[in-house]
Design a protein around this motif. Structure first.
Motif, PDB file in Angstrom:
ATOM      1  N   HIS A 219       0.850  -1.191   0.000  1.00 43.71           N
ATOM      2  CA  HIS A 219       0.000   0.000   0.000  1.00 43.71           C
ATOM      3  C   HIS A 219       0.886   1.240   0.000  1.00 43.71           C
ATOM      4  CE1 HIS A 219      -3.563  -2.430   0.980  1.00 43.71           C
ATOM      5  NE2 HIS A 219      -2.787  -3.054   1.843  1.00 43.71           N
ATOM      6  N   GLN A 241      -8.942   0.311   1.455  1.00 43.47           N
ATOM      7  CA  GLN A 241      -8.384  -0.377   0.298  1.00 43.47           C
ATOM      8  C   GLN A 241      -8.395  -1.892   0.502  1.00 43.47           C
ATOM      9  OE1 GLN A 241      -4.195   0.555  -1.019  1.00 43.47           O
ATOM     10  NE2 GLN A 241      -5.349   1.163  -2.837  1.00 43.47           N
ATOM     11  N   ARG A 242      -8.079  -2.332   1.700  1.00 39.56           N
ATOM     12  CA  ARG A 242      -8.091  -3.768   1.974  1.00 39.56           C
ATOM     13  C   ARG A 242      -9.505  -4.324   1.915  1.00 39.56           C
ATOM     14  NH1 ARG A 242      -3.947  -3.694   7.199  1.00 39.56           N
ATOM     15  NH2 ARG A 242      -2.056  -3.159   6.023  1.00 39.56           N
ATOM     16  N   GLU A 245     -10.809  -3.712  -1.872  1.00 39.59           N
ATOM     17  CA  GLU A 245      -9.884  -4.177  -2.900  1.00 39.59           C
ATOM     18  C   GLU A 245      -9.798  -3.203  -4.063  1.00 39.59           C
ATOM     19  OE1 GLU A 245     -10.908  -8.143  -4.042  1.00 39.59           O
ATOM     20  OE2 GLU A 245     -10.324  -9.006  -2.113  1.00 39.59           O
ATOM     21  N   GLU A 247      -8.126  -0.380  -6.305  1.00 37.53           N
ATOM     22  CA  GLU A 247      -6.732  -0.081  -6.628  1.00 37.53           C
ATOM     23  C   GLU A 247      -6.334   1.318  -6.147  1.00 37.53           C
ATOM     24  OE1 GLU A 247      -7.703  -3.532  -9.076  1.00 37.53           O
ATOM     25  OE2 GLU A 247      -8.749  -1.636  -8.738  1.00 37.53           O
ATOM     26  N   SER A 301      -2.799   0.555  -4.545  1.00 40.74           N
ATOM     27  CA  SER A 301      -2.494  -0.861  -4.336  1.00 40.74           C
ATOM     28  C   SER A 301      -1.222  -1.232  -5.088  1.00 40.74           C
ATOM     29  CB  SER A 301      -3.654  -1.726  -4.831  1.00 40.74           C
ATOM     30  OG  SER A 301      -3.719  -1.685  -6.257  1.00 40.74           O
TER      31      SER A 301
END
Length: 439
Positions: A219, A241-242, A245, A247, A301
């Motif tokens: 990241h 973001q995790r 998912e 980008e 990402s």
């Protein structure tokens, strides 16, 4: 491996191995020297002996490591029958050496779970069992904070110190500063990458992407060096973001829960640029639109980092933020947003005035739409111009037949709209065809 490698000294922390415990059998290959060495050290630290042989009649580097680390080595050549397997060779050696059993792990990766293997051996009726392997746990994802900086000695130290609480690495790309930005950033604990000359905000971003890609960062969070962005929001961007998912995750200054006090002229300008950027991306519905297209506070990402690091179309100037969105759109990347608060009560670091900055962004959007969506930019307005030309043609003819006088103004408008519309329509079609051919 180089001949210059020297035998490592013995570690005082390793307990003496015991023949009262089962031995662990490993098989050396040409490619598993590092794994062999790590397993020997780990197993010896738990008082078990390691017996190593090779899969073929050779002496790979792994056997050299095994000898250095005081493991017992069984030469694959010699008096043993050629039909011996590595497992049988290790079993026979362990029995002759007086070990109570052999835990065989072969040449596979992973680590032997010694307690589970001993328990399995005690309950088995054989001298040799296959090793029980410890479950592999994924390493924690790495977070790098990237900060483009140009003459930010007054604020960069505080920003770096705050960002270090939420990142594994803080990278400052100094874009040819003439003040003490480099020294202050290094003193605060940042890794500094220097440009010999000032190349612009986009050029600094490209260096950040390249360095993050080289470090295989999971990241990357980019924030400004002037203190406008709050580093305590970094975990929220990474977590989003995790979970999603996506980008790219953008820190949105216009969310309902934000407390950003933005000057009215800036809010109006960004509102206009946001609309134009979304339209240029082909985003027409409110549910899919990007609410803050110009926020520099973003998380990327590993996939986005890698592709952006190799994209030479990202400009060097302030319009790089928009170019990145075009890159994401062309690659089909998902974009998410989280609310964030920006502090505008800091000394402005952008060396472009708001009007010049806005014109730069608008010009970049128009050029991109012309390149990516010529039908929308040229052909659709061209058709409208042609229709307007027909309307003025009708009015011209109607007025002439009704009054007998020729309306020169209507005729000129008809000619202008019609010719302009035809040229624009065909230009858009030609550019669209060229773009399809280029793809």
């Amino acid at each position: 491996m180089s001949d210059r490698i020297q035998q490592p000294p013995a570690s005082d922390g390793i307990r003496e191995v015991s023949k009262n415990l089962p031995a662990v059998g490993l098989v050396a290959t040409e490619s598993n020297a590092e794994w062999i060495a790590a397993e020997i050290l780990r197993i010896h630290s738990r008082a078990h002996q390691v017996i190593v042989t090779a899969a073929v009649d050779a002496d790979p580097q792994a056997l050299t490591f095994a000898r250095w680390l005081d493991a017992e080595v069984v030469d694959p050549s010699g008096s043993q029958p050629q039909t011996d397997t590595p497992r049988e060779r290790l079993r026979r050696y362990a029995r002759q050496a007086g070990y109570p059993g052999l835990v065989y792990h072969g040449e596979g990766d992973g680590s032997v779970s010694l307690p589970a293997s001993r328990e399995a051996l005690n309950s088995a009726e054989t001298f040799t069992i296959d090793a029980r392997i410890e479950p592999v746990t994924d390493p924690e994802p790495t977070v790098m904070v990237g900060i483009p900086a140009y003459n930010e000695a007054g604020t960069i130290g505080t920003v770096v110190e705050s960002a270090r609480e939420y990142a594994d690495t803080v990278l400052v790309v100094d874009d040819g500063s003439t003040d003490q930005t480099v020294e202050v950033a290094e003193a605060a604990g940042a890794t500094v990458y220097e440009h010999e000359r000032n190349v612009g905000y986009g050029g600094a971003l490209k260096s950040i992407f390249e360095q993050a890609d080289r470090n295989a960062t999971d990241h990357l969070v980019v924030l400004d060096a002037d203190g406008q962005h709050d580093p305590s929001d970094i975990p929220e961007l990474v977590e989003r973001q995790r979970e999603s998912e996506a980008e790219i995750v953008i820190g949105n200054r216009f969310g309902e829960s934000t407390e950003t006090e933005m000057p009215l002229y800036r809010r109006f300008g960004l509102f206009t640029v946001n609309i134009m950027t979304n339209l240029s991306l082909g985003i027409l519905t409110p549910t899919n639109r990007i609410r803050d297209t110009q926020s520099g506070f973003r998380a990327y990402s590993q996939t986005a980092i890698s592709s952006l690091a190799s994209d030479s179309s990202i400009g060097d100037r302030m319009d790089a933020s928009t170019n990145i969105l075009y890159h994401a759109h062309s690659n089909g990347y998902q974009i998410a947003e989280v609310p964030t608060t920006i502090d505008y009560d800091v000394e402005a670091s952008n060396n472009l005035g708001p009007v010049e900055h806005g014109l730069t962004l608008v010009g970049n959007i128009i050029r991109t739409v012309e390149r990516e969506h010529p039908i929308m930019l040229l052909s659709v307005p061209g058709v409208c111009f042609v229709l307007a030309g027909f309307v003025f043609t009708y009015l011209t003819m109607f007025n002439y037949f009704q009054s007998g006088t020729f309306p020169l103004g209507h005729a000129l408008a008809s000619t202008t709209f019609t010719i302009t519309g035809i040229l624009a329509s065909f230009t858009g079609i030609i550019l669209h065809s060229l773009e399809l051919y280029r793809q």
